[in-house]
Write an enzyme that holds these catalytic residues in place. Structure first.
Site, short mmCIF file in Angstrom:
data_model
loop_
_atom_site.label_atom_id
_atom_site.label_comp_id
_atom_site.label_asym_id
_atom_site.label_seq_id
_atom_site.Cartn_x
_atom_site.Cartn_y
_atom_site.Cartn_z
N ASP A 248 32.58 12.27 -18.18
CA ASP A 248 32.59 13.06 -16.96
C ASP A 248 31.74 12.31 -15.93
O ASP A 248 30.97 11.40 -16.28
CB ASP A 248 32.05 14.48 -17.20
CG ASP A 248 32.48 15.43 -16.09
OD1 ASP A 248 32.92 14.95 -15.02
OD2 ASP A 248 32.37 16.66 -16.26
C1 BGC Z 1 33.72 17.62 -13.21
C2 BGC Z 1 35.03 17.06 -13.74
C3 BGC Z 1 35.71 16.24 -12.67
C4 BGC Z 1 34.77 15.16 -12.19
C5 BGC Z 1 35.36 14.30 -11.10
C6 BGC Z 1 32.87 16.56 -12.58
O1 BGC Z 1 31.74 17.11 -11.97
O2 BGC Z 1 33.02 18.26 -14.25
O3 BGC Z 1 35.86 18.09 -14.17
O4 BGC Z 1 36.90 15.70 -13.18
O5 BGC Z 1 33.60 15.78 -11.68
O6 BGC Z 1 35.51 15.01 -9.93
#
Ligand code: BGC
Length: 853
Positions: A248
């Protein structure tokens, strides 16, 4: 949806969506490409190049791979309202359809959107569970039930990948709430981890062969997921996941530990804990070179699948982006509209719905979400749709010209000031609806200026990323009413907001106490707000001077926010009640706000914000013919639910929400949804509620007892029942479940599974569809178990009076439990009891299923 492509059988057969699969000729190509790369280039590939891009390696014929967030649409690389994209209903709404074919077709639509925007990897679906209704990203996850999540999630992945785009199943694992999500240590017993939280991932890996998985922010058993052994086992080993594991965003906290784990790609970039530090760690012998090769192999395989590796045919021939439908093409709009209607859950109907359109003369459409609905939740999943159809728009369009449609918001619910949008603002240079943004260099000179529709500039916007040091957002506002107008400067950094040359706000906006340190402030910016007295009709110039904070090399979002005065609460309620009283029917659209349902924080209350409960009570007292529509992505409390004749849950219904709502209210489309999650009467009744870690630990002490399993368990102890059970939902006809037989594998065909053969009769006067749900339970078990669990489901359609039959597959896993001592799945021989019906609490048919093991 007839004119849209449907996934081809070849592309959706188990395993086929993964072609070319490693092994099938691809291995040799990958090894040959790997051999062309030196260590430094290999390591470079493992940290993102930008916020959304993975590095290319021309020597290996590898181009950059582009990622972008889902799951309700595809935003693309810019966070820019000019880059519009399809906005589908929230995942809770998709799960509420219990319709895998529909979800698969929507996945294919999203693949088209991805291709149109040059995106190879869609960061969706989110398959964490609705453990507590307070979970902030509840709207973005499917369900409280692992099997429903797994089946809907598999359909989503199959659809996306049938379009040649990688799906990313996230967030692996136990990222079921947001409080302290970067650091929280989630603890649960091994059986719960396997049977509840890993179960959707396992099922999807087997059934849909996803090309990517995202490792979450949190820890499980003390180890952050980007370093956790769970990436190796069971994911890559036992389950045979052959795709790529990415972190993530900013979830990698170490160099060597995370690189020694089975994590393949650290996102985003260009800075981060891998890069040069990882190269040094490899050279120092702290990370084996083999581990680096293995990660690069998986990047190459992903690239091959999506068509980013020269000379290798992609899994699915690339569509010509020019031929892909835009998000406002009629067929796309029709698909999004039908999906929204199919997910709407009618939880109560005392005969008021469907409305008799031709008999109506005057309709009151009331509520804070009636003229401006929420079509999606907040956070990284946000997209800019080409348009949104609010309930008021939808009803106006659907009703004959002779019907008067009147509106009052009734109450004001927002507690932050919205960024400036037309028709409130005009660009001072061009005069067009919108604002003027000017980028300013470090020496104070204007570098460039552009017209923008919304008063928001964001991370990734080209002008900001490059030379600009600061910026100005300017707009003209002509107040329609006199009073204390709300203005605010949003986004981290130093800001000065001037109204006609007078400073209204001058401050540094910082991360709020207890707030998440970084990422979320790009998507949900904190703000400094005030009010300014404006005269009606006298135009003012509003200017926000932005000196944004820089994080990870990128600039934070900045927002110029302007809204009219907060209306008088007493007059608002009176106006709404008066409109209801003078109308044939009142439709009240209540709901949550961006400050309530978004990413990066959990909810503290399940109440509807503001005085919405009072609004409903005032309206129904004024006109008993009142329908309440709930515009929320997750459960909210409905204390008046038995005092109104009809309650319809519309979720965040996507860009076509209002038209879909009109279809359902007027009976042109059945409300197709069944609850994917139990809705409580009161917050304190919820068997699982707290999402707040204690000393950094969030204990899943309830074990297997999540959702309806927990509600049922607490009910058998005399505890409170919910308002609406998992699986519940009414259509416009009625059904009788008349018979069930358990059919052995191969009894009459090629099925290798046990099946429940179920007869149902449409006992009403309209054609309709219902979801036949099969639950198992195991009285007198030697193993501690939930009182019941969903074992299978199937939808049927029938005309009035018609009896139909459907087979519900009962997969072997439904009879198995995880033996934590032996670390494997086992079956306890004996009699399972099958209960079949219309919800987890309504199972009129039963049968005994003897299982030998
Ligand atoms: C989220 C993800 C997301 C990523 C990119 C993160 O903060 O938890 O679900 O894909 O950001 O935007």
């Amino acid at each position: 949806m007839d004119t849209l492509p449907t996934p081809s059988p070849a592309a959706t057969a188990p395993g086929a969506a993964g072609t070319p699969a490693p092994g099938a000729g691809l291995d040799a190509v990958v090894e040959e490409r790997l051999a062309r790369l030196d260590l430094a280039t290999k390591v470079r590939l493992l940290q993102g190049e930008t916020n959304w891009r993975v590095f290319g390696a021309p020597d290996a014929g590898l181009r950059q791979v582009v990622t972008s967030d889902g799951p309700v649409g595809v935003r693309g690389e810019a966070w820019d309202e000019r880059d519009v994209g399809l906005n589908l209903p929230s995942p809770t709404a998709l799960a509420a359809t219990w319709d895998e074919d529909l979800v698969e077709r929507l996945g294919l639509l999203l693949a088209g959107e991805s291709r149109r925007k040059g995106v190879d990897v869609l960061l969706a679906p989110t398959v964490n569970l609705h453990r507590s209704p307070l979970g902030g990203r509840h709207f973005e996850c499917f369900s409280e039930d692992p099997l429903l999540t797994a089946r809907v999630g598999s359909a989503f992945v199959r659809g996306v990948q049938a379009g040649g785009v990688a799906a990313t199943v996230k967030h692996y694992v136990a990222n079921d709430s947001e409080t302290d999500r970067m650091t929280v240590d989630v603890r649960m017993d091994e059986r719960t981890l396997r049977e509840v939280y890993l179960a959707p991932f396992e099922h999807i890996v087997a059934a849909a062969r996803p090309w990517a998985v995202m490792a979450s922010y949190n820890k499980v058993d003390g180890v952050t997921l980007t370093e956790n052994d769970l990436l190796a086992e069971p994911l890559k080993g036992e389950w045979g996941f052959d795709g790529l594991v990415m972190s993530d965003w900013t979830a990698v906290r170490s160099t060597a530990e995370s690189a020694r784990a089975a994590l393949d790609l650290a996102m985003p970039g260009p800075t981060g804990p891998w890069g040069d530090a990882l190269l040094a760690a490899v050279q120092a012998g702290e990370v084996p070179q083999d581990a680096i090769d293995e990660k690069v192999r998986r990047i190459l395989v992903l690239a091959a699948r999506v068509g980013a590796l020269d000379g290798v045919a992609p899994a699915v021939p690339a569509a010509d982006p020019a031929g892909l439908p835009l998000p406002d093409a009629p067929a796309v709009r029709a698909a999004a509209r039908a999906a929204a209607a199919q997910g709407m859950v009618l939880v109560r109907n005392e005969g008021l719905l469907p409305l008799d359109g031709p008999a109506l003369r005057r309709v009151a459409v009331i509520g804070p979400n009636a003229a401006q609905a929420r079509t999606q939740g907040g956070g990284s999943a946000t997209v800019y749709p080409p348009h949104t159809v609010a309930p008021l728009d939808g009803l106006r369009a659907a009703l004959d010209d002779g019907v008067e449609v009147v509106h009052a918001p009734g109450v004001h619910t927002r507690d932050v000031v919205a960024y400036a949008e037309p028709p409130l603002v005009r660009d001072p240079v061009s005069g067009e609806p919108g604002v003027r943004v000017t980028y300013v260099g470090a020496d104070g000179a204007d570098l460039a200026s552009e017209h923008r529709r919304f008063g928001r500039i964001g991370w990734g916007d080209p002008g900001l990323e490059h030379d600009a040091a600061t910026a100005r957002i300017e707009a003209l506002v002509t107040p329609a009413v006199a009073g204390a107008w709300q203005v605010a400067a949003g986004g981290l950094g130093r800001h000065r907001l001037e109204v006609d040359g007078t400073i209204a706000v001058e401050t540094e906006v910082v991360v709020p106490d207890g707030g998440e340190p970084d990422f979320v402030h790009f998507v949900t910016p904190p703000q400094a707000a005030t009010t300014v007295a404006l005269e009606a009709g006298r135009e003012v110039r509003v200017v926000l001077h932005v000196d944004p904070l820089r994080m990870n090399g990128a600039l934070c979002v900045a927002e110029l926010c302007v809204e009219p005065p907060v209306p008088d609460p007493v007059a608002g309620l009176e106006e709404a009640a008066a409109l209801a009283a003078s109308s044939d029917v009142a439709v009240v659209v209540v709901g949550t706000t961006a400050a309530v349902e978004s990413e990066g924080f959990d909810r503290t209350s399940l109440d509807l914000p503001g005085a919405q409960d009072e609004l409903v009570r005032r309206v129904v007292a004024a006109n008993p013919r009142t329908v309440v529509v709930v515009n929320a992505g997750a459960p909210v409390l409905l204390p008046w639910r038995d005092e109104v004749p009809a309650v319809l849950l519309g979720w965040f219904g996507g860009q076509e929400f209002g038209d879909a709502l009109a279809d359902v209210l007027l009976g042109r489309h059945e409300p197709g949804g069944r609850l994917p999650t139990t809705w409580p009467v009161a917050q304190e009744d919820c068997p699982v509620l707290s999402t707040t870690p204690v000393d950094g630990v969030l204990e899943y002490a309830e074990g297997l007892l999540v959702g309806y399993r927990a509600w049922s368990h607490q009910g058998s102890d005399g505890g409170p029942a919910p308002a609406y059970w998992f699986g519940h939902g009414l259509g416009y006809t009625t059904w009788e479940h008349t018979g069930v037989q358990v059919v052995a594998p191969d009894a009459d065909g090629p099925s290798t599974y046990l099946r429940a053969r179920v007869q149902v009769r449409n006992s009403g006067a309209r054609a309709g569809r219902t979801v036949v749900q099969a639950y198992l339970s195991r009285p007198d078990s030697a193993v501690a178990r939930p009182p019941l669990w969903l074992a299978g489901f199937a939808a049927v359609e029938a005309g009035p009076g018609e009896q139909v039959e459907v087979d519900v597959v009962l997969a072997p896993r439904a009879f198995e439990h995880w033996d934590a001592a032996a670390h494997r799945w086992v079956v306890e021989p004996g009699d399972f009891v099958l209960g079949v019906g219309a919800s987890s609490a309504d199972r009129p048919l039963t049968a005994t299923v003897p299982v030998t093991g």
